[in-house]
Design an enzyme around this catalytic site. Structure first.
Site, mmCIF file in Angstrom:
data_model
loop_
_atom_site.group_PDB
_atom_site.id
_atom_site.type_symbol
_atom_site.label_atom_id
_atom_site.label_comp_id
_atom_site.label_asym_id
_atom_site.label_seq_id
_atom_site.Cartn_x
_atom_site.Cartn_y
_atom_site.Cartn_z
ATOM 1 N N SER A 215 26.162 -25.909 45.952
ATOM 2 C CA SER A 215 25.034 -26.159 46.867
ATOM 3 C C SER A 215 23.809 -26.586 46.055
ATOM 4 O O SER A 215 23.948 -27.003 44.900
ATOM 5 C CB SER A 215 24.735 -24.904 47.697
ATOM 6 N N ASN A 216 22.629 -26.506 46.633
ATOM 7 C CA ASN A 216 21.399 -26.837 45.900
ATOM 8 C C ASN A 216 20.270 -25.941 46.389
ATOM 9 O O ASN A 216 20.471 -25.098 47.256
ATOM 10 C CB ASN A 216 21.065 -28.323 46.071
ATOM 11 N N TYR A 217 19.079 -26.133 45.817
ATOM 12 C CA TYR A 217 17.960 -25.216 46.081
ATOM 13 C C TYR A 217 17.194 -25.509 47.378
ATOM 14 O O TYR A 217 16.174 -24.888 47.636
ATOM 15 C CB TYR A 217 16.952 -25.281 44.934
#
Ligand code: CTP
Length: 411
Positions: A215-217
């Site tokens: 995923s990412n932030y």
């Protein structure tokens, strides 16, 4: 009023002495205020007083005096672009005549012409009662009203001439209330009213195994701010949200998804019916080719993960959209931003892209502010300062509204 850019035009009437108080009231409410002072206005209220309370230089003559520090010959255009609303108070018979005739010989009259379409203009005529009722003043007022200006009739009371009658400018508090109402009504008549708007927001998660994912932030804050702002303008908003912990904005339909594939399937269902598609999600570009069933064991020293490309949701919409649909995207970039953003605008067939500078302190994922540069498909570039994500969303929707207004003028 917070964050709104207000220009006050002051003309040569005795009521001009009350305007510094109006400026203070607006500043207290969090508005940014700039003053355009006519030559007549300068006889009644000092430039220094206005510059002090507004904390901005005062705009008077259209051409800056030669030799001034920054020679900015296009201030009349940038001021018109900057303003969210124009208040002219007091408006004299002379200025009403100049504006209705389309003259453009000082900053106020030039600004009046360069103001972005759809922005409220409130005119407060104030003068002697006989003057106000004269056929020529009434004719000019009628012309300005047909151009969409709101004319607020003067009040009755004691006039500077010693006479009693109609002609007094309303008090600054009343002017502020009228402006607040106009900005609110402006929302009511937003081109986005009744439009079906789809916003993608947040990150997506791509399963590696039963308990792990890529995923990412992304926090989803920008997409949620856009959904909230569009709904406030009367749009019918569907928010397709990746996994985030944010409350659903009022009156917004929210559809929660996890992976890009899920987001894509849901989004595609709206491709034909939506009027505006905003891709604000930080979509995972790749997903594990074969997610492991259950939990992977750490038996091997090195493991290899094969990733396959995900569908590009926004490009999918951009490529199939019809002439009346609008596609807006974001380009999150750490380097060589503008060029890369421009390429995405073209390759995804977008109408507008927001180049989103990523530095994790002032702009981008997780933080509450953003620094956006808006690039239109016509090449127009608008650089926004560091703004809260709510304020940035409002500015981005202002730019979308402008696209709709341009299409109404040039279908
Ligand atoms: N986007 C999308 N689907 C994807 C990838 C991106 O809908 N699979 C949308 C994003 O929501 C954003 C825009 O496309 O509005 C650009 O996303 P960005 O991550 O900046 O660029 P990418 O197209 O993914 O290209 P790259 O990662 O190579 O910069």
């Amino acid at each position: 009023m917070r964050g709104k850019n207000i220009v006050i035009g002051i003309c040569g009437g005795i009521a001009a002495y009350k305007i510094p108080h109006l400026v203070r009231l607006l500043k207290k409410k969090g508005a940014h205020v700039r003053v355009a002072l006519t030559e007549g206005g300068a006889h009644f209220v000092s430039e220094l007083a206005l510059a002090t309370v507004s904390e901005e230089p005062v705009y008077g003559k259209i051409f800056p005096p030669m030799g001034t520090e920054r020679m900015d010959f296009t201030r009349h255009i940038s001021l018109g672009e900057w303003a969210d609303a124009l208040v002219i108070a007091p408006a004299t018979a002379n200025t009403l005549a100049r504006l209705s005739a389309g003259l453009c010989d000082d900053m106020l009259s030039a600004l009046f012409i360069t103001l972005r379409p759809g922005k409220p203009v409130l005119i407060f005529p104030a003068m002697d009662g006989q003057m106000f009722l004269s056929p020529s003043v009434q004719r000019n007022i009628a012309t300005l009203a047909t151009q969409g200006c709101s004319i607020i009739n003067p009040e009755s009371g004691e006039l500077a001439s010693g006479l009693c009658g109609v002609g007094r400018m309303p008090e600054p508090e009343a002017i502020l209330a009228a402006l607040e109402e106009a900005l609110h009504e402006n929302r009511e008549c937003s081109p986005l009213r009744g439009k079906r708007v789809v916003v993608t927001a947040g990150p997506t998660r791509e399963k590696i195994d039963g308990v792990r994912f890529i995923s990412n932030y992304s926090s989803g804050k920008m997409g949620f701010a856009l959904a909230r702002a569009a709904s406030k303008r009367g749009a019918l908003v569907t928010l397709i949200a990746g996994p985030v912990h944010l409350p659903t904005p009022p009156d917004v339909e929210r559809l929660d998804v996890e992976s890009t594939a899920e987001m894509n399937v849901i989004a595609e269902g709206f491709f034909k019916s939506c009027d505006l598609f905003i891709g604000a999600a930080a979509v995972s570009d790749y997903r594990p080719a074969m997610p492991y069933e259950g939990k992977m064991k750490k038996d091997d020293e090195i493991i290899e993960l094969t990733l396959v490309k995900n569908p590009d949701i926004l490009a999918g919409f951009g490529m199939q959209k019809n002439a009346s649909q609008i596609a807006v995207g974001f380009a999150l970039e750490t380097r060589t931003g503008l060029e890369s953003a421009r390429k995405k605008l073209v390759s995804k067939n977008l109408d507008l892209i927001a180049f989103n500078f990523f530095d994790r302190k002032t702009s981008g994922f997780e933080v509450d502010t953003n620094i956006l540069t808006l690039i239109g498909s016509d090449g127009a570039i608008t650089e926004l300062p560091q703004l809260t994500k709510d304020a940035a969303a409002e500015k981005l929707l202002d730019a979308v509204e402008l696209l709709y207004l341009k299409r109404t003028v040039n279908p």
